[in-house]
Design a protein around this motif. Structure first.
Motif, mmCIF file in Angstrom:
data_model
loop_
_atom_site.group_PDB
_atom_site.id
_atom_site.type_symbol
_atom_site.label_atom_id
_atom_site.label_comp_id
_atom_site.label_asym_id
_atom_site.label_seq_id
_atom_site.Cartn_x
_atom_site.Cartn_y
_atom_site.Cartn_z
ATOM 1 N N MET A 238 0.854 -1.209 0.129
ATOM 2 C CA MET A 238 -0.101 -0.041 -0.054
ATOM 3 C C MET A 238 0.970 1.238 -0.027
ATOM 4 S SD MET A 238 -2.897 1.322 2.534
ATOM 5 C CE MET A 238 -1.991 2.736 3.504
ATOM 6 N N LEU A 239 1.980 1.283 0.847
ATOM 7 C CA LEU A 239 2.711 2.472 0.893
ATOM 8 C C LEU A 239 3.536 2.719 -0.406
ATOM 9 C CD1 LEU A 239 4.171 2.213 4.483
ATOM 10 C CD2 LEU A 239 2.205 3.392 3.573
ATOM 11 N N ASN A 240 4.111 1.286 -1.051
ATOM 12 C CA ASN A 240 4.691 1.618 -2.404
ATOM 13 C C ASN A 240 3.606 2.245 -3.451
ATOM 14 O OD1 ASN A 240 7.254 0.091 -3.499
ATOM 15 N ND2 ASN A 240 6.350 -0.814 -1.329
ATOM 16 N N LYS A 241 2.074 1.795 -3.438
ATOM 17 C CA LYS A 241 1.262 2.449 -4.246
ATOM 18 C C LYS A 241 1.237 3.952 -4.247
ATOM 19 C CE LYS A 241 -1.962 -1.673 -4.807
ATOM 20 N NZ LYS A 241 -3.337 -1.927 -4.272
ATOM 21 N N ALA A 242 1.176 4.297 -2.951
ATOM 22 C CA ALA A 242 1.104 5.882 -2.658
ATOM 23 C C ALA A 242 2.245 6.578 -2.918
ATOM 24 C CB ALA A 242 0.902 5.981 -0.900
ATOM 25 N N LEU A 243 3.557 5.793 -2.823
ATOM 26 C CA LEU A 243 4.631 6.782 -3.414
ATOM 27 C C LEU A 243 4.706 6.839 -4.803
ATOM 28 C CD1 LEU A 243 7.392 7.925 -2.701
ATOM 29 C CD2 LEU A 243 8.267 5.559 -2.282
ATOM 30 N N ILE A 244 4.282 5.546 -5.275
ATOM 31 C CA ILE A 244 4.466 5.652 -6.828
ATOM 32 C C ILE A 244 3.286 6.588 -7.593
ATOM 33 C CG2 ILE A 244 3.578 4.245 -8.951
ATOM 34 C CD1 ILE A 244 4.955 1.846 -7.446
ATOM 35 N N ALA A 245 2.073 6.951 -6.820
ATOM 36 C CA ALA A 245 1.198 7.709 -7.160
ATOM 37 C C ALA A 245 1.680 9.160 -7.170
ATOM 38 C CB ALA A 245 -0.089 7.746 -6.568
ATOM 39 N N GLU A 246 2.615 9.686 -6.029
ATOM 40 C CA GLU A 246 3.195 10.834 -5.847
ATOM 41 C C GLU A 246 4.194 10.994 -6.868
ATOM 42 O OE1 GLU A 246 3.767 14.708 -4.416
ATOM 43 O OE2 GLU A 246 1.823 13.378 -4.683
ATOM 44 N N VAL A 247 5.245 10.011 -6.993
ATOM 45 C CA VAL A 247 6.065 10.166 -7.972
ATOM 46 C C VAL A 247 5.551 10.498 -9.295
ATOM 47 C CG1 VAL A 247 8.101 8.816 -9.222
ATOM 48 C CG2 VAL A 247 7.751 8.833 -6.653
ATOM 49 N N GLU A 248 4.751 9.595 -9.854
ATOM 50 C CA GLU A 248 4.115 9.911 -11.221
ATOM 51 C C GLU A 248 3.494 11.256 -11.503
ATOM 52 O OE1 GLU A 248 1.513 6.317 -11.885
ATOM 53 O OE2 GLU A 248 3.476 5.219 -12.463
ATOM 54 N N ARG A 249 2.887 11.666 -10.214
ATOM 55 C CA ARG A 249 2.028 13.140 -10.228
ATOM 56 C C ARG A 249 3.151 13.931 -10.605
ATOM 57 N NH1 ARG A 249 1.696 17.427 -7.784
ATOM 58 N NH2 ARG A 249 2.890 17.059 -6.091
ATOM 59 N N ARG A 250 4.412 14.002 -9.830
ATOM 60 C CA ARG A 250 5.463 14.864 -10.153
ATOM 61 C C ARG A 250 6.150 14.858 -11.335
ATOM 62 N NH1 ARG A 250 8.430 16.440 -4.367
ATOM 63 N NH2 ARG A 250 6.505 16.359 -3.082
ATOM 64 N N GLU A 251 6.208 13.600 -11.980
ATOM 65 C CA GLU A 251 6.759 13.514 -13.292
ATOM 66 C C GLU A 251 5.920 14.199 -13.868
ATOM 67 O OE1 GLU A 251 9.285 9.019 -12.427
ATOM 68 O OE2 GLU A 251 7.120 9.251 -13.120
ATOM 69 N N ALA A 252 4.602 13.838 -14.129
ATOM 70 C CA ALA A 252 3.879 14.414 -15.144
ATOM 71 C C ALA A 252 3.793 16.176 -14.966
ATOM 72 C CB ALA A 252 2.316 14.269 -14.683
ATOM 73 N N GLU A 253 3.972 16.641 -13.554
ATOM 74 C CA GLU A 253 3.801 17.976 -13.552
ATOM 75 C C GLU A 253 5.108 18.701 -13.848
ATOM 76 O OE1 GLU A 253 2.203 21.702 -11.578
ATOM 77 O OE2 GLU A 253 1.300 19.925 -11.844
ATOM 78 N N TYR A 254 6.198 18.123 -13.678
ATOM 79 C CA TYR A 254 7.565 18.886 -13.848
ATOM 80 C C TYR A 254 8.418 18.102 -14.843
ATOM 81 C CZ TYR A 254 6.104 20.677 -9.342
ATOM 82 O OH TYR A 254 5.329 21.248 -8.357
ATOM 83 N N ASN A 255 8.099 17.019 -15.356
ATOM 84 C CA ASN A 255 9.010 16.413 -16.377
ATOM 85 C C ASN A 255 8.289 15.793 -17.532
ATOM 86 O OD1 ASN A 255 11.883 16.143 -16.917
ATOM 87 N ND2 ASN A 255 11.763 13.866 -16.159
ATOM 88 N N ARG A 256 7.222 16.391 -17.859
ATOM 89 C CA ARG A 256 6.384 15.818 -19.068
ATOM 90 C C ARG A 256 6.126 14.381 -19.007
ATOM 91 N NH1 ARG A 256 10.781 18.371 -20.734
ATOM 92 N NH2 ARG A 256 11.659 16.669 -21.743
ATOM 93 N N GLY A 257 5.928 13.928 -17.747
ATOM 94 C CA GLY A 257 5.378 12.527 -17.643
ATOM 95 C C GLY A 257 6.577 11.690 -17.805
ATOM 96 N N GLU A 258 7.841 11.993 -18.037
ATOM 97 C CA GLU A 258 9.106 11.077 -18.044
ATOM 98 C C GLU A 258 9.522 11.020 -16.669
ATOM 99 O OE1 GLU A 258 10.067 9.784 -20.990
ATOM 100 O OE2 GLU A 258 8.272 10.640 -21.905
ATOM 101 N N MET A 259 10.463 9.722 -16.496
ATOM 102 C CA MET A 259 10.900 9.543 -15.365
ATOM 103 C C MET A 259 12.188 10.380 -15.015
ATOM 104 S SD MET A 259 10.690 5.422 -14.555
ATOM 105 C CE MET A 259 11.623 4.847 -16.161
ATOM 106 N N PHE A 260 12.413 10.847 -13.863
ATOM 107 C CA PHE A 260 13.522 11.789 -13.704
ATOM 108 C C PHE A 260 14.844 10.650 -13.624
ATOM 109 C CE2 PHE A 260 10.602 14.579 -11.767
ATOM 110 C CZ PHE A 260 10.857 15.786 -12.390
ATOM 111 N N THR A 261 15.993 11.162 -13.849
ATOM 112 C CA THR A 261 17.322 10.376 -14.052
ATOM 113 C C THR A 261 17.529 9.850 -12.341
ATOM 114 O OG1 THR A 261 18.200 11.365 -15.841
ATOM 115 C CG2 THR A 261 19.655 10.197 -14.733
ATOM 116 N N ALA A 262 17.640 8.682 -12.297
ATOM 117 C CA ALA A 262 17.566 8.013 -10.942
ATOM 118 C C ALA A 262 19.300 8.384 -10.638
ATOM 119 C CB ALA A 262 17.308 6.622 -10.862
ATOM 120 N N SER A 263 19.496 8.235 -9.354
ATOM 121 C CA SER A 263 20.805 8.197 -8.769
ATOM 122 C C SER A 263 21.176 7.673 -7.403
ATOM 123 C CB SER A 263 21.281 9.768 -8.511
ATOM 124 O OG SER A 263 22.478 9.851 -8.034
ATOM 125 N N GLU A 264 22.058 7.117 -7.181
ATOM 126 C CA GLU A 264 22.598 6.372 -5.936
ATOM 127 C C GLU A 264 23.127 7.392 -4.812
ATOM 128 O OE1 GLU A 264 21.794 3.339 -4.819
ATOM 129 O OE2 GLU A 264 20.557 3.015 -6.797
#
Length: 118
Positions: free
Chosen positions: A81-107
């Motif tokens: 459930m927490l993964n679902k919530a986090l994914i929903a927020e990540v996808e919202r921000r990708e749509a809002e700030y990065n044209r729906g594309e994933m941001f470049t990940a980093s360690e």
């Protein structure tokens, strides 16, 4: 009859996670209210632990929601459930700030402490 007498039931994956013969570009796009992946369902990536702070009130509210809806939502665990919530927020921000594309990940570690100016 006891719980031990019952055979385990494996729920069917949600339709959006089920295998399909359609090419990726012809599949329906993810909708804002439905995550595209949950708890590693579409990936074999190594899982990790995350620690963060939240208010006791929010934690209790989320736990009550999980307990009351996990069966209907087919959550296999509190983590899912927490993964679902986090994914929903990540996808919202990708749509809002990065044209729906994933941001470049980093360690690289995140900056510790509270951001100044918020």
């Amino acid at each position: 009859m006891t719980l031990q007498d019952l055979s385990p039931v494996t729920p069917d994956p949600p339709a959006e996670l089920a295998p399909t013969d359609e090419p990726a570009d012809e599949r329906p796009a993810a909708t804002p209210d439905r995550p595209t992946a949950v708890a590693g369902s579409l990936t074999t990536a190594k899982r990790t632990t995350v620690t963060f702070y939240l208010s006791e009130t929010l934690r209790n509210r989320a736990r009550a929601t999980y307990r009351s809806t996990s069966f209907e939502e087919k959550d296999s665990s509190w983590s899912e459930m927490l993964n679902k919530a986090l994914i929903a927020e990540v996808e919202r921000r990708e749509a809002e700030y990065n044209r729906g594309e994933m941001f470049t990940a980093s360690e690289a570690p995140l900056t510790p402490g509270r951001p100044i100016g918020y």
